[in-house]
Write a protein that holds these residues in place. Structure first.
Motif, mmCIF file in Angstrom:
data_model
loop_
_atom_site.group_PDB
_atom_site.id
_atom_site.type_symbol
_atom_site.label_atom_id
_atom_site.label_comp_id
_atom_site.label_asym_id
_atom_site.label_seq_id
_atom_site.Cartn_x
_atom_site.Cartn_y
_atom_site.Cartn_z
ATOM 1 N N ALA A 1 1.212 -1.463 0.241
ATOM 2 C CA ALA A 1 0.293 0.033 0.379
ATOM 3 C C ALA A 1 0.781 1.165 -0.313
ATOM 4 O O ALA A 1 0.321 2.377 -0.508
ATOM 5 N N VAL A 2 1.940 1.105 0.974
ATOM 6 C CA VAL A 2 2.991 2.616 0.310
ATOM 7 C C VAL A 2 3.860 2.669 -0.649
ATOM 8 O O VAL A 2 4.031 3.993 -0.827
ATOM 9 N N ALA A 3 3.814 1.312 -1.020
ATOM 10 C CA ALA A 3 4.751 1.317 -2.242
ATOM 11 C C ALA A 3 4.077 2.266 -3.448
ATOM 12 O O ALA A 3 2.499 2.571 -3.795
ATOM 13 N N LYS A 4 4.872 3.511 -3.846
ATOM 14 C CA LYS A 4 4.731 4.086 -4.480
ATOM 15 C C LYS A 4 4.414 3.721 -6.319
ATOM 16 O O LYS A 4 5.386 2.784 -6.939
ATOM 17 N N PRO A 5 3.378 4.563 -7.298
ATOM 18 C CA PRO A 5 3.196 3.452 -8.818
ATOM 19 C C PRO A 5 4.736 3.869 -9.774
ATOM 20 O O PRO A 5 4.965 4.472 -9.312
ATOM 21 N N PRO A 6 4.461 2.965 -10.191
ATOM 22 C CA PRO A 6 5.568 3.823 -11.690
ATOM 23 C C PRO A 6 5.836 4.448 -12.179
ATOM 24 O O PRO A 6 5.000 5.032 -12.805
ATOM 25 N N LYS A 7 6.851 5.347 -11.654
ATOM 26 C CA LYS A 7 7.344 6.288 -13.197
ATOM 27 C C LYS A 7 7.155 6.599 -14.091
ATOM 28 O O LYS A 7 6.921 5.501 -14.826
ATOM 29 N N VAL A 8 5.951 8.025 -14.834
ATOM 30 C CA VAL A 8 5.712 7.581 -15.801
ATOM 31 C C VAL A 8 7.528 8.456 -16.922
ATOM 32 O O VAL A 8 8.020 7.860 -18.089
ATOM 33 N N ARG A 9 8.271 8.630 -14.966
ATOM 34 C CA ARG A 9 10.021 9.188 -16.451
ATOM 35 C C ARG A 9 9.885 7.710 -17.453
ATOM 36 O O ARG A 9 10.832 8.447 -18.519
ATOM 37 N N ARG A 10 9.894 7.082 -16.849
ATOM 38 C CA ARG A 10 11.155 6.187 -17.797
ATOM 39 C C ARG A 10 10.358 5.366 -19.325
ATOM 40 O O ARG A 10 10.729 5.345 -20.185
ATOM 41 N N ARG A 11 8.626 5.582 -19.310
ATOM 42 C CA ARG A 11 8.167 5.853 -20.298
ATOM 43 C C ARG A 11 8.466 6.622 -20.996
ATOM 44 O O ARG A 11 9.139 6.500 -22.383
ATOM 45 N N ARG A 12 8.455 7.782 -20.468
ATOM 46 C CA ARG A 12 9.524 9.113 -21.615
ATOM 47 C C ARG A 12 10.940 8.996 -22.098
ATOM 48 O O ARG A 12 10.894 9.176 -23.445
#
Length: 76
Positions: free
Chosen positions: A13-24
């Motif tokens: 629940a605490v883990a952050k969602p994957p960042k969009v930065r990697r996709r960019r």
């Protein structure tokens, strides 16, 4: 066992969602690699064309001139 499952649920629940930065970053790298591939292909074809139509006839002409000169030499 229930406390372990509760801790895992809390961690998830605490883990952050994957960042969009990697996709960019991935899309930018893909675009750069595509550009590099296209330019490398164009340069390669240009070099191959120059070698085939300009350099090769010059080399063949030199060898033909050497052959003609050797034929003109008197036989020993």
């Amino acid at each position: 066992m229930s406390t372990v499952e509760g801790e895992e649920a809390a961690i998830l629940a605490v883990a952050k969602p994957p960042k969009v930065r990697r996709r960019r970053l991935r899309s930018i790298l893909l675009a750069l690699m595509a550009q590099y591939t296209i330019i490398a292909t164009i340069v390669g074809l240009s070099v191959a064309g120059i070698l085939h139509y300009v350099v090769t006839p010059q080399i063949v002409a030199k060898f033909e001139a050497i052959e003609a000169a050797l034929k003109r030499l008197p036989a020993p």
